[in-house]
Design a protein around this motif. Sequence first.
Motif, mmCIF file in Angstrom:
data_model
loop_
_atom_site.group_PDB
_atom_site.id
_atom_site.type_symbol
_atom_site.label_atom_id
_atom_site.label_comp_id
_atom_site.label_asym_id
_atom_site.label_seq_id
_atom_site.Cartn_x
_atom_site.Cartn_y
_atom_site.Cartn_z
ATOM 1 N N SER A 53 0.854 -1.191 0.000
ATOM 2 C CA SER A 53 0.000 0.000 0.000
ATOM 3 C C SER A 53 0.885 1.234 0.000
ATOM 4 C CB SER A 53 -0.911 0.023 1.238
ATOM 5 O OG SER A 53 -0.131 0.030 2.420
ATOM 6 N N THR A 54 0.505 2.211 -0.711
ATOM 7 C CA THR A 54 1.277 3.447 -0.806
ATOM 8 C C THR A 54 0.567 4.535 -0.021
ATOM 9 O OG1 THR A 54 2.039 2.832 -3.004
ATOM 10 C CG2 THR A 54 2.255 5.163 -2.369
ATOM 11 N N ALA A 55 1.222 4.980 1.064
ATOM 12 C CA ALA A 55 0.629 6.027 1.887
ATOM 13 C C ALA A 55 0.734 7.364 1.167
ATOM 14 C CB ALA A 55 1.359 6.106 3.231
ATOM 15 N N PRO A 56 -0.281 8.184 1.314
ATOM 16 C CA PRO A 56 -0.204 9.502 0.672
ATOM 17 C C PRO A 56 0.939 10.318 1.264
ATOM 18 C CG PRO A 56 -2.045 9.395 2.212
ATOM 19 C CD PRO A 56 -1.516 7.998 2.074
ATOM 20 N N THR A 57 1.670 10.997 0.458
ATOM 21 C CA THR A 57 2.804 11.794 0.925
ATOM 22 C C THR A 57 2.499 13.282 0.790
ATOM 23 O OG1 THR A 57 3.803 11.704 -1.279
ATOM 24 C CG2 THR A 57 4.456 10.003 0.309
ATOM 25 N N THR A 58 2.976 14.036 1.775
ATOM 26 C CA THR A 58 2.818 15.492 1.747
ATOM 27 C C THR A 58 4.054 16.092 1.098
ATOM 28 O OG1 THR A 58 1.544 15.423 3.794
ATOM 29 C CG2 THR A 58 2.476 17.560 3.141
ATOM 30 N N PRO A 59 3.867 16.893 0.078
ATOM 31 C CA PRO A 59 5.044 17.479 -0.572
ATOM 32 C C PRO A 59 5.833 18.334 0.412
ATOM 33 C CG PRO A 59 3.013 18.565 -1.276
ATOM 34 C CD PRO A 59 2.601 17.351 -0.507
ATOM 35 N N PRO A 60 7.144 18.357 0.310
ATOM 36 C CA PRO A 60 7.953 19.156 1.241
ATOM 37 C C PRO A 60 7.610 20.633 1.150
ATOM 38 C CG PRO A 60 9.253 18.438 -0.655
ATOM 39 C CD PRO A 60 7.950 17.706 -0.736
ATOM 40 N N PHE A 61 7.760 21.313 2.301
ATOM 41 C CA PHE A 61 7.433 22.733 2.356
ATOM 42 C C PHE A 61 8.397 23.534 1.499
ATOM 43 C CE2 PHE A 61 8.239 26.886 4.391
ATOM 44 C CZ PHE A 61 6.997 27.460 4.158
ATOM 45 N N ASP A 62 7.840 24.418 0.711
ATOM 46 C CA ASP A 62 8.638 25.284 -0.150
ATOM 47 C C ASP A 62 8.709 26.670 0.479
ATOM 48 O OD1 ASP A 62 9.916 26.698 -2.093
ATOM 49 O OD2 ASP A 62 8.381 26.425 -3.649
ATOM 50 N N PRO A 63 9.856 27.055 1.031
ATOM 51 C CA PRO A 63 9.957 28.367 1.692
ATOM 52 C C PRO A 63 9.692 29.536 0.755
ATOM 53 C CG PRO A 63 12.124 27.369 1.426
ATOM 54 C CD PRO A 63 11.132 26.322 1.066
ATOM 55 N N ASN A 64 9.817 29.314 -0.556
ATOM 56 C CA ASN A 64 9.552 30.409 -1.495
ATOM 57 C C ASN A 64 8.089 30.854 -1.475
ATOM 58 O OD1 ASN A 64 12.234 30.537 -2.484
ATOM 59 N ND2 ASN A 64 11.842 28.814 -3.849
ATOM 60 N N THR A 65 7.209 30.006 -0.937
ATOM 61 C CA THR A 65 5.798 30.402 -0.841
ATOM 62 C C THR A 65 5.605 31.558 0.142
ATOM 63 O OG1 THR A 65 5.382 28.734 0.889
ATOM 64 C CG2 THR A 65 5.003 28.080 -1.410
ATOM 65 N N LEU A 66 6.607 31.788 1.003
ATOM 66 C CA LEU A 66 6.515 32.880 1.976
ATOM 67 C C LEU A 66 6.848 34.230 1.363
ATOM 68 C CD1 LEU A 66 8.321 31.152 4.984
ATOM 69 C CD2 LEU A 66 5.860 31.350 4.608
ATOM 70 N N ASP A 67 7.230 34.231 0.092
ATOM 71 C CA ASP A 67 7.674 35.479 -0.530
ATOM 72 C C ASP A 67 6.539 36.391 -0.953
ATOM 73 O OD1 ASP A 67 10.259 34.651 -0.180
ATOM 74 O OD2 ASP A 67 10.546 33.976 -2.245
ATOM 75 N N GLU A 68 5.334 35.832 -1.152
ATOM 76 C CA GLU A 68 4.211 36.634 -1.631
ATOM 77 C C GLU A 68 2.945 36.296 -0.863
ATOM 78 O OE1 GLU A 68 3.634 36.440 -5.802
ATOM 79 O OE2 GLU A 68 5.708 36.951 -6.305
ATOM 80 N N ALA A 69 2.074 37.291 -0.734
ATOM 81 C CA ALA A 69 0.823 37.092 -0.012
ATOM 82 C C ALA A 69 -0.060 36.049 -0.689
ATOM 83 C CB ALA A 69 0.071 38.416 0.095
ATOM 84 N N SER A 70 -0.007 35.947 -2.012
ATOM 85 C CA SER A 70 -0.872 35.019 -2.743
ATOM 86 C C SER A 70 -0.512 33.556 -2.496
ATOM 87 C CB SER A 70 -0.808 35.309 -4.244
ATOM 88 O OG SER A 70 0.514 35.162 -4.735
ATOM 89 N N THR A 71 0.713 33.271 -2.056
ATOM 90 C CA THR A 71 1.143 31.891 -1.824
ATOM 91 C C THR A 71 1.460 31.588 -0.358
ATOM 92 O OG1 THR A 71 3.440 32.514 -2.352
ATOM 93 C CG2 THR A 71 2.076 31.639 -4.151
ATOM 94 N N ASP A 72 1.580 32.612 0.442
ATOM 95 C CA ASP A 72 1.911 32.428 1.861
ATOM 96 C C ASP A 72 0.679 31.946 2.628
ATOM 97 O OD1 ASP A 72 2.968 32.463 4.386
ATOM 98 O OD2 ASP A 72 3.246 34.639 4.492
ATOM 99 N N ARG A 73 0.785 30.777 3.272
ATOM 100 C CA ARG A 73 -0.333 30.214 4.037
ATOM 101 C C ARG A 73 -0.115 30.341 5.547
ATOM 102 N NH1 ARG A 73 -2.022 31.099 -0.040
ATOM 103 N NH2 ARG A 73 -2.910 29.690 -1.641
ATOM 104 N N THR A 74 0.817 31.169 5.979
ATOM 105 C CA THR A 74 1.058 31.353 7.411
ATOM 106 C C THR A 74 -0.094 32.103 8.052
ATOM 107 O OG1 THR A 74 3.435 31.515 6.939
ATOM 108 C CG2 THR A 74 2.682 32.209 9.125
ATOM 109 N N PRO A 75 -0.741 31.546 9.082
ATOM 110 C CA PRO A 75 -1.840 32.272 9.738
ATOM 111 C C PRO A 75 -1.319 33.523 10.431
ATOM 112 C CG PRO A 75 -1.829 29.935 10.351
ATOM 113 C CD PRO A 75 -0.525 30.216 9.670
ATOM 114 N N PHE A 76 -2.106 34.583 10.401
ATOM 115 C CA PHE A 76 -1.709 35.791 11.111
ATOM 116 C C PHE A 76 -2.205 35.685 12.556
ATOM 117 C CE2 PHE A 76 -2.286 40.273 12.426
ATOM 118 C CZ PHE A 76 -0.970 40.685 12.316
ATOM 119 N N THR A 77 -1.477 34.892 13.337
ATOM 120 C CA THR A 77 -1.799 34.685 14.747
ATOM 121 C C THR A 77 -0.514 34.724 15.557
ATOM 122 O OG1 THR A 77 -1.570 32.273 14.608
ATOM 123 C CG2 THR A 77 -3.764 33.192 14.145
#
Length: 317
Positions: A134-158
């Motif tokens: 069985s092949t477990a679903p894998t989560t793609p590694p985090f791409d730090p470049n997503t933090l460069d723009e608001a449209s791709t940054d998923r960091t909660p403002f908390t």
Amino acid sequence: MWPQQLGSTGQPPQQLSTGQSPQQSPTEQPPQQWSPGQQSQQSWPQQPVEQSWQQQPGQQSWQQPPVQQPYYVPPRSSGAGKVIAIVLGCVVVVALVAVIAVVASNSGSHDSASAHSTSSTTTTDSWSPTTTYSTAPTTPPFDPNTLDEASTDRTPFTADALLAQSFTDAKGVRYNLVGSGPQVCIQESDSENVKNALRQNNCTTNMSGTYIDSAEHILVSVNVLVFPDTVNVNLAYSALKGATQDWAIWCPTTGVGHAACSGDIARATKSQWSLSNHRYFIQATGIYINLTQDSSVEPWVDAAADKAVDVVGPQTH
């Protein structure tokens, strides 16, 4: 009116009024902001205490062995016994037919109780392994470049996502988060060059925080300012690099450190550090709670502010 702050518990902050007796709270409290010109009544200089601080069973196969014929000693050839031999031969033939008939009638069962059967039945259990992959679903590694723009940054403002709960500086002094909350980018107590850099480069919001060391001598105020992208934040950082700056300093509304924002912070010995981290501008100020005016304490507040800018920001999430 001083800017108000929502604390980590979601309760609206309360402004400390004149004459109110502050009470120390062991839990995190939202910060209040220092305003220039107010005087502190504390006069005790403190030296920080240096602290050291993961078969499936296969199908059963019933194997019916071939019927073994009974062995008969062949009669000897002799003139006297020919008739007897012929008769015995007929008997043998009859016996063989009987045996074969019995075997045929029992061929569908492995536990026949017939006393006349000379056949034997052997049962063999066989097992063959079955491998299931069985092949477990894998989560793609985090791409730090997503933090460069608001449209791709998923960091909660908390506060939980942007502020570490505690840290230990290079001198071994441990600091704990005692107040936090969202703020507008530009504060009245900011110097003009800070206001211009934030305004002209589209700063969107700010997460403030207050840390106090375990010995309750030093306060560290942090600002995590959010910009639309790395282009804007780098422009703001370049505009302020090397220049004298005044930043909003945040104190708890109650308990240890709350009175520091009522004093003359402008004259106190302090250390300020800042850096740009993807689309975030991180700024920290370290001061003695009693607003000590002594350059000998600078290494302590310097170590605190230096470490603070490294532990707050999007990497906390």
